[in-house]
Design a protein around this motif. Sequence first.
Motif, PDB file in Angstrom:
ATOM      1  N   MET A 364     129.143  38.465  88.035  1.00 22.23           N
ATOM      2  CA  MET A 364     128.652  38.715  86.689  1.00 22.23           C
ATOM      3  C   MET A 364     129.803  38.619  85.702  1.00 22.23           C
ATOM      4  O   MET A 364     130.900  39.108  85.945  1.00 22.23           O
ATOM      5  N   ALA A 365     129.557  37.959  84.571  1.00 26.34           N
ATOM      6  CA  ALA A 365     130.563  37.775  83.515  1.00 26.34           C
ATOM      7  C   ALA A 365     131.804  37.084  84.051  1.00 26.34           C
ATOM      8  O   ALA A 365     132.931  37.426  83.707  1.00 26.34           O
ATOM      9  N   THR A 453     119.853  44.704  72.568  1.00 22.60           N
ATOM     10  CA  THR A 453     121.073  45.015  73.304  1.00 22.60           C
ATOM     11  C   THR A 453     122.138  43.986  72.975  1.00 22.60           C
ATOM     12  O   THR A 453     121.849  42.804  72.837  1.00 22.60           O
ATOM     13  N   ASP A 454     123.354  44.446  72.772  1.00 19.09           N
ATOM     14  CA  ASP A 454     124.459  43.538  72.468  1.00 19.09           C
ATOM     15  C   ASP A 454     125.487  43.534  73.595  1.00 19.09           C
ATOM     16  O   ASP A 454     126.636  43.177  73.387  1.00 19.09           O
ATOM     17  N   THR A 455     125.030  43.960  74.782  1.00 21.72           N
ATOM     18  CA  THR A 455     125.984  44.006  75.891  1.00 21.72           C
ATOM     19  C   THR A 455     125.805  42.790  76.785  1.00 21.72           C
ATOM     20  O   THR A 455     126.416  41.757  76.560  1.00 21.72           O
ATOM     21  N   LYS A 456     124.990  42.901  77.807  1.00 20.96           N
ATOM     22  CA  LYS A 456     124.843  41.824  78.777  1.00 20.96           C
ATOM     23  C   LYS A 456     123.580  42.060  79.586  1.00 20.96           C
ATOM     24  O   LYS A 456     122.952  43.123  79.529  1.00 20.96           O
ATOM     25  N   GLU A 460     118.353  45.613  86.194  1.00 17.94           N
ATOM     26  CA  GLU A 460     117.012  46.081  85.848  1.00 17.94           C
ATOM     27  C   GLU A 460     116.299  45.048  84.963  1.00 17.94           C
ATOM     28  O   GLU A 460     115.103  44.770  85.138  1.00 17.94           O
ATOM     29  N   MET A 461     117.045  44.475  84.032  1.00 18.98           N
ATOM     30  CA  MET A 461     116.468  43.459  83.156  1.00 18.98           C
ATOM     31  C   MET A 461     116.069  42.217  83.944  1.00 18.98           C
ATOM     32  O   MET A 461     115.002  41.633  83.728  1.00 18.98           O
ATOM     33  N   ALA A 462     116.916  41.804  84.908  1.00 12.23           N
ATOM     34  CA  ALA A 462     116.623  40.617  85.706  1.00 12.23           C
ATOM     35  C   ALA A 462     115.425  40.844  86.620  1.00 12.23           C
ATOM     36  O   ALA A 462     114.630  39.924  86.852  1.00 12.23           O
ATOM     37  N   ARG A 503     129.033  34.309  79.709  1.00 12.22           N
ATOM     38  CA  ARG A 503     129.499  35.480  80.449  1.00 12.22           C
ATOM     39  C   ARG A 503     128.553  36.672  80.357  1.00 12.22           C
ATOM     40  O   ARG A 503     128.443  37.447  81.297  1.00 12.22           O
ATOM     41  N   LYS A 504     127.854  36.847  79.236  1.00 13.45           N
ATOM     42  CA  LYS A 504     126.952  37.992  79.100  1.00 13.45           C
ATOM     43  C   LYS A 504     125.529  37.695  79.569  1.00 13.45           C
ATOM     44  O   LYS A 504     124.712  38.607  79.640  1.00 13.45           O
TER      45      LYS A 504
END
Length: 708
Positions: A364-365, A453-456, A460-462, A503-504
């Motif tokens: 990841m990233a 969200t501004d992270t990645k 859970e999202m996937a 990357r995110k």
Amino acid sequence: MTDLHVPAADTAPGTPVPDVPEPPGTPTLPVPVTKMTTEPRTRRMRIDSLRRVVVEAREHGSYRALVRHGAYMAGGARILTRRAWDARTTARHERFMRVAEAAGNEEMVQKWEQRAYAYRFARHKRRMDLLQMAINLPKAVFTTTVAGSGVLLMLGIMLAWYNHDVRDVLTPMATVIEFVGWVAFIAGVVWEPLLYSLPAIALAGLWAVGRAQRTAPTWALPADGDERDVVPDENAIMRALSKLGIAPLNAALKEGWKARWVQPSTRSGNGWHAQLQLPEGVPVEMIADKKQILAHNLMRKPIEVWPTEPRDQAGVLDLWVADPGVLTKPVPPWPLLTDGTTDFFRGVPVALNARGEQVIGRLMAANYLIAGIMGSGKSSLVVALLLGAMLDPLVEIDVHVLAYNSDYDPMRPRLRSLIKGDDDEHVVAAMDTLRALASEVSRRGQELERIGTDTKVTREMAERDPSMRPRIVVFDEVHELFSHKEHGKEAKELALKVTKKARKTAIMLLWITPDADAASLPRGISKTVSHRVAFAINDHQGNDAILGTGMHKNGYSATTLVAGEDVGTAMAAGFGKTPGLIRSYFVRKEAGVDEVTPVVDRAVALRDGVAPAPADPAFAPADHLADIAAVLGHEPKMLTLDVLHGLKDRNPVEYGSWSPRDLKAVLDDAGHGDYKTGGGKMHVSLDRILDAIAARDYDLDEEGGTEE
């Protein structure tokens, strides 16, 4: 010859002296030679004669043997005396304090001061205990004697009662007395020979120590002797450096330059580590260029010696020397070879570092640039990465191989797509994938912004949204794409754009090439990817094109690796704070041995739901900071040793072999620093650990560069 004529006392200065004829029959005498005339000549003759005698004596085998073995015993006595003095005093602490003070390392000076204080305190306590023992000894001897006699008497009474013979009362005591007599007899027989042999044993011990340390003069060593030792201590390192043929270094040594050891040679993993401040005019690059000679001088192969320059210590030689042969031994089996699952968001095991510690490849990233000439073992790292990723059922993998090879064929059942070939149609297919990736990155970025969200992307999202599942895209032999006359320019632009933005979004890219020049790689690609891996490379320009500008100069070079011999070994950056050597796991797929297909079958079963993946992956790399925070719980601080015990209880496999030094290394890397209470004891602060975790997560979010 004639006598010398001296003018009379009454002759005026400057008046010529007339020649006075010799009287007839006067004998002719030689001119007297003064002492001043003969003394230098005599001295030179004596010196030359003495020199010839010394040279002849040195060449004589008996004399050389006498000097050699005598020097061994004298040197052994000196070494053992120093060791004993260091063991009984704080001389060693004072020596290291002076070294640290000369290097300007105040933190290390304070640490050695603390250790010296602790040693003096423990020594004082031992002496007080011995004094108290001497005071209590008579009482203890009397008590033991009375108690032992009572026990023997009780046994005698019981024995007499059983045998109905009162004489058996003293039988146990008589037996003990007889035993003591036999011991005294044996000691009397052995004592005298032992006493006479002790001097010989002591001399033999001194000789053995001196011989091991080569304390004899060089000219007295055996003709086939070699003063080098497999242990690279300070003396061995200085000897090795002095024989590199570096003119500025030799000049500094002749001028009396004294080495400043930032860190003396100490044991580190399966090798030795030392840091030395180099003299003026001797950059680390000069040492790195002589790596093969340095390795030879240290009785190592080039792959076992790594001279580098730390990022935060300019002018310092950071030297790591592996144990002989340890880096040529086979790498242990891949941890996931027979069972286990993974998590894309936690990473997978891919290699071991030079110290034998496991290296986790982040997915990841992360993006990878992997290069190396043919036969250097690039595929071993790629296979370990992809097989590990496959064991997460959420991951989708696409592979473009711009050549005809079979490296990826065994993985085809688990791949979403596999395109092989170097024709124009295959280049066009790779371009279509790049363009689709650019659109996919933008779509995922918009989706992240839409959901607030501004992270990645998270797991859970996937799991909730299939369109956000992790993707891995491999471009092997990518130089064929970037150097294509029609599509090369666009391919380079898209590659940089996607690498910077992906990357995110849980999209990972692997760029793989045997070439490492400006025409084969986009400008700045090595600055954009998070992981850079260089297997065997032919020149330092290619090395820096992969690892980054100036890496060869600082000693991080793969130019000394040999394709076909150092297979799977590479210089890598991005797997830790500093670049370093890694050795990839080797999952074999060859005639008679197929370790890849069973892993692929397990991965297919996981993806198809035949064997559902557990909630937590079977393989998860230990998060040291998170584990420390868990041990602390709600405690604001805790003794360092208590934290170490808590870690061992929490995960015996990971932390069972940890020492306080291992824990301190993790705390130092996290920026925790020394934390003491009023009592002067080392503690771990919960606030500092939480700050370190937050800073690490922020760094992961910011890693990989931003679009310019």
